[in-house]
Design a protein around this motif. Structure first.
Motif, PDB file in Angstrom:
ATOM      1  N   ASP A  13       0.895  -1.158   0.000  1.00 55.34           N
ATOM      2  CA  ASP A  13       0.000   0.000   0.000  1.00 55.34           C
ATOM      3  C   ASP A  13       0.934   1.209   0.000  1.00 55.34           C
ATOM      4  O   ASP A  13       1.290   1.723   1.061  1.00 55.34           O
ATOM      5  N   ASP A  14       1.361   1.597  -1.191  1.00 49.78           N
ATOM      6  CA  ASP A  14       2.369   2.650  -1.298  1.00 49.78           C
ATOM      7  C   ASP A  14       1.741   4.007  -0.989  1.00 49.78           C
ATOM      8  O   ASP A  14       0.783   4.427  -1.640  1.00 49.78           O
ATOM      9  N   GLN A  15       2.288   4.659   0.028  1.00 49.51           N
ATOM     10  CA  GLN A  15       1.728   5.932   0.493  1.00 49.51           C
ATOM     11  C   GLN A  15       2.169   7.116  -0.363  1.00 49.51           C
ATOM     12  O   GLN A  15       1.572   8.193  -0.270  1.00 49.51           O
ATOM     13  N   ASP A  16       3.231   6.915  -1.173  1.00 46.88           N
ATOM     14  CA  ASP A  16       3.824   8.052  -1.884  1.00 46.88           C
ATOM     15  C   ASP A  16       3.711   7.955  -3.404  1.00 46.88           C
ATOM     16  O   ASP A  16       3.634   8.969  -4.084  1.00 46.88           O
ATOM     17  N   GLU A  17       3.776   6.735  -3.920  1.00 43.22           N
ATOM     18  CA  GLU A  17       3.863   6.554  -5.368  1.00 43.22           C
ATOM     19  C   GLU A  17       2.659   5.755  -5.866  1.00 43.22           C
ATOM     20  O   GLU A  17       2.170   4.863  -5.171  1.00 43.22           O
ATOM     21  N   GLY A  18       2.259   6.044  -7.098  1.00 39.85           N
ATOM     22  CA  GLY A  18       1.133   5.315  -7.690  1.00 39.85           C
ATOM     23  C   GLY A  18       1.500   4.799  -9.075  1.00 39.85           C
ATOM     24  O   GLY A  18       2.666   4.587  -9.378  1.00 39.85           O
ATOM     25  N   GLY A  19       0.473   4.624  -9.906  1.00 35.78           N
ATOM     26  CA  GLY A  19       0.704   4.198 -11.284  1.00 35.78           C
ATOM     27  C   GLY A  19       0.926   2.707 -11.398  1.00 35.78           C
ATOM     28  O   GLY A  19       0.809   1.958 -10.420  1.00 35.78           O
ATOM     29  N   PRO A  20       1.308   2.263 -12.597  1.00 34.12           N
ATOM     30  CA  PRO A  20       1.378   0.822 -12.873  1.00 34.12           C
ATOM     31  C   PRO A  20       2.509   0.089 -12.146  1.00 34.12           C
ATOM     32  O   PRO A  20       2.522  -1.129 -12.104  1.00 34.12           O
ATOM     33  N   LEU A  21       3.443   0.838 -11.556  1.00 32.99           N
ATOM     34  CA  LEU A  21       4.576   0.175 -10.894  1.00 32.99           C
ATOM     35  C   LEU A  21       4.365  -0.013  -9.398  1.00 32.99           C
ATOM     36  O   LEU A  21       5.174  -0.659  -8.735  1.00 32.99           O
ATOM     37  N   HIS A  22       3.301   0.560  -8.868  1.00 31.36           N
ATOM     38  CA  HIS A  22       3.131   0.531  -7.422  1.00 31.36           C
ATOM     39  C   HIS A  22       1.738   0.051  -7.040  1.00 31.36           C
ATOM     40  O   HIS A  22       0.811   0.167  -7.821  1.00 31.36           O
ATOM     41  N   GLY A  23       1.667  -0.476  -5.811  1.00 35.19           N
ATOM     42  CA  GLY A  23       0.400  -1.030  -5.358  1.00 35.19           C
ATOM     43  C   GLY A  23      -0.311  -0.108  -4.392  1.00 35.19           C
ATOM     44  O   GLY A  23       0.298   0.731  -3.728  1.00 35.19           O
ATOM     45  N   CYS A  24      -1.606  -0.300  -4.302  1.00 37.28           N
ATOM     46  CA  CYS A  24      -2.427   0.521  -3.409  1.00 37.28           C
ATOM     47  C   CYS A  24      -3.436  -0.396  -2.725  1.00 37.28           C
ATOM     48  O   CYS A  24      -4.090  -1.196  -3.377  1.00 37.28           O
ATOM     49  N   GLY A  25      -3.515  -0.317  -1.408  1.00 33.82           N
ATOM     50  CA  GLY A  25      -4.516  -1.101  -0.694  1.00 33.82           C
ATOM     51  C   GLY A  25      -4.048  -2.467  -0.238  1.00 33.82           C
ATOM     52  O   GLY A  25      -4.819  -3.222   0.351  1.00 33.82           O
ATOM     53  N   GLY A  26      -2.788  -2.820  -0.480  1.00 43.70           N
ATOM     54  CA  GLY A  26      -2.264  -4.114  -0.030  1.00 43.70           C
ATOM     55  C   GLY A  26      -1.982  -4.111   1.467  1.00 43.70           C
ATOM     56  O   GLY A  26      -2.082  -3.082   2.144  1.00 43.70           O
ATOM     57  N   PRO A  27      -1.592  -5.261   2.029  1.00 39.76           N
ATOM     58  CA  PRO A  27      -1.427  -5.369   3.490  1.00 39.76           C
ATOM     59  C   PRO A  27      -0.172  -4.714   4.052  1.00 39.76           C
ATOM     60  O   PRO A  27      -0.092  -4.497   5.264  1.00 39.76           O
ATOM     61  N   ILE A  28       0.816  -4.409   3.209  1.00 41.52           N
ATOM     62  CA  ILE A  28       2.067  -3.845   3.721  1.00 41.52           C
ATOM     63  C   ILE A  28       2.211  -2.381   3.279  1.00 41.52           C
ATOM     64  O   ILE A  28       2.384  -2.096   2.081  1.00 41.52           O
ATOM     65  N   PRO A  29       2.157  -1.436   4.219  1.00 47.46           N
ATOM     66  CA  PRO A  29       2.330  -0.029   3.846  1.00 47.46           C
ATOM     67  C   PRO A  29       3.784   0.246   3.470  1.00 47.46           C
ATOM     68  O   PRO A  29       4.698  -0.320   4.067  1.00 47.46           O
ATOM     69  N   VAL A  30       3.962   1.078   2.451  1.00 44.49           N
ATOM     70  CA  VAL A  30       5.319   1.460   2.032  1.00 44.49           C
ATOM     71  C   VAL A  30       5.388   2.980   2.006  1.00 44.49           C
ATOM     72  O   VAL A  30       4.520   3.634   1.429  1.00 44.49           O
ATOM     73  N   ARG A  31       6.398   3.512   2.660  1.00 44.58           N
ATOM     74  CA  ARG A  31       6.566   4.970   2.646  1.00 44.58           C
ATOM     75  C   ARG A  31       8.042   5.327   2.643  1.00 44.58           C
ATOM     76  O   ARG A  31       8.891   4.454   2.870  1.00 44.58           O
ATOM     77  N   ARG A  32       8.332   6.565   2.324  1.00 43.80           N
ATOM     78  CA  ARG A  32       9.713   7.058   2.332  1.00 43.80           C
ATOM     79  C   ARG A  32       9.778   8.277   3.242  1.00 43.80           C
ATOM     80  O   ARG A  32       8.782   8.987   3.381  1.00 43.80           O
ATOM     81  N   TRP A  33      10.951   8.514   3.846  1.00 44.87           N
ATOM     82  CA  TRP A  33      11.091   9.716   4.673  1.00 44.87           C
ATOM     83  C   TRP A  33      10.841  10.950   3.820  1.00 44.87           C
ATOM     84  O   TRP A  33      11.350  11.064   2.706  1.00 44.87           O
ATOM     85  N   LYS A  34      10.094  11.872   4.371  1.00 52.02           N
ATOM     86  CA  LYS A  34       9.907  13.155   3.682  1.00 52.02           C
ATOM     87  C   LYS A  34      11.077  14.063   4.053  1.00 52.02           C
ATOM     88  O   LYS A  34      11.707  13.862   5.107  1.00 52.02           O
TER      89      LYS A  34
END
Ligand SMILES: Cc1cc2nc3c(=O)[nH]c(=O)nc-3n(C[C@H](O)[C@H](O)[C@H](O)COP(=O)(O)OP(=O)(O)OC[C@H]3O[C@@H](n4cnc5c(N)ncnc54)[C@H](O)[C@@H]3O)c2cc1C
Length: 285
Positions: free
Chosen positions: A127-148
């Protein structure tokens, strides 16, 4: 006491917890997940060392392995011993491999591991909090984020600035297949919580009646009887035997644990003494 299961997964780590959670989505399957370490059923019950994503946990929930780094130099070789396995103690760097490596594995014979075959699963798990589009997932069980940028410590910022001054490109997404340069890595954490497979996958699956999780259960031998006969699992602490009519999967960490496999023809009687054979855990007492 013998119980029948369709699937027995040994080891509730990064791979085993996911496998058990996914298999038990089918209510018709009875799934048993065995784990040598303890289990914590809620986030609140999970000890601080496992929850705190800012620090790896290498003492309380660790096997205590050693490795020979080089001749005469022994080092600690941490591996998680708890539901979630090493994902419950690790540094939460959620970095994918580079596409060329997956494609090379496929060329070497593992055709299911091309980049195009694995990408949908990366997308599905996250569940990528920062990136979208065809390379990234949304709504999955593992959140992914990067330091701002606003979250960086002065030393981290100085490191980034130095890299950029040396000519490294600024990278905002290291999980982009073409990323080369310097920037914060993706992490599987939410509000400081390490989201292990125990939290991301097992937590939502726990209430299923067809999933049994047995913790503090060190498996030391798996006996396969005949071609399609039950698999027998020996549990050292309980000195018990568990029968499965389906598949047994060993999802153990790659180092240190000794689980022996034995195939027994259907017409012979299994060696009951196997249940009394102590395993070499290689860990601290
Ligand atoms: C300190 C540390 C930091 C790391 N940091 C990162 C990182 O930031 N990013 C990253 O991608 N990777 C990281 N890794 C590596 C990553 O966590 C592992 O590669 C991954 O978790 C391995 O998954 P696995 O399913 O193979 O094994 P594990 O997740 O280790 O699971 C194996 C499970 O099997 C259980 N088990 C073993 N033997 C038995 C037995 N006989 N009976 C019953 N149960 C048994 C274990 O207790 C464990 O729960 C790190 C690892 C460690 C230890």
């Amino acid at each position: 006491m013998a119980a029948l299961y369709d699937d027995v997964v040994v080891g509730a780590g990064s791979s085993g917890a996911v496998l058990a959670a996914r298999l038990s989505e089918d209510p018709a399957r009875r799934v048993l997940l065995l784990e040598a370490g303890p289990d914590y059923a809620t986030v609140e019950a999970t000890p601080h060392d496992l929850r705190d994503s800012t620090w790896i946990s290498v003492v309380r929930h660790d096997w205590g392995f050693k490795a020979d780094a080089m001749k005469g130099r022994e080092i600690e070789y941490p591996r998680g011993k708890v539901t979630g396995g090493s994902s419950a103690v690790n540094a939460t760097i959620a970095l994918r491999g580079v596409p060329e490596d997956y494609d090379e594995w496929a060329r070497l014979g593992n055709s299911e591991w091309t980049w195009s075959r694995v990408l949908p699963y990366f997308r599905k798990l996250e569940d990528d909090q920062d990136e979208g589009g065809p390379l990234h997932g949304c709504g999955g069980p593992i959140p992914v984020r990067r330091w701002k940028a606003s979250e960086l410590l002065p030393l981290q910022q100085a490191c980034l600035d130095a890299g950029r001054a040396l000519g490294f490109a600024a990278v905002t997404d290291h999980n982009h297949p073409e990323a080369t340069g310097i920037g914060p890595w993706p992490m599987n954490q939410r509000d400081g919580l390490r989201v292990s497979t125990a939290i991301g996958y097992l937590l939502p699956a726990r209430q299923r009646r067809n999933l049994t999780i047995r913790a503090d259960c060190l498996v030391n031998r798996v006996i396969l009887e005949g071609q399609h006969q039950p698999h027998l699992h020996h549990d050292r602490r309980a000195r018990g035997r568990l029968d499965a009519r389906g598949i047994a999967t060993l999802a153990l960490t790659r180092v240190g644990t000794d689980v022996s496999l034995a195939r027994i023809p259907t017409h012979t009687t299994p060696d009951r003494s196997a249940a009394r054979t102590p395993a070499r855990s290689g860990g601290r007492p």
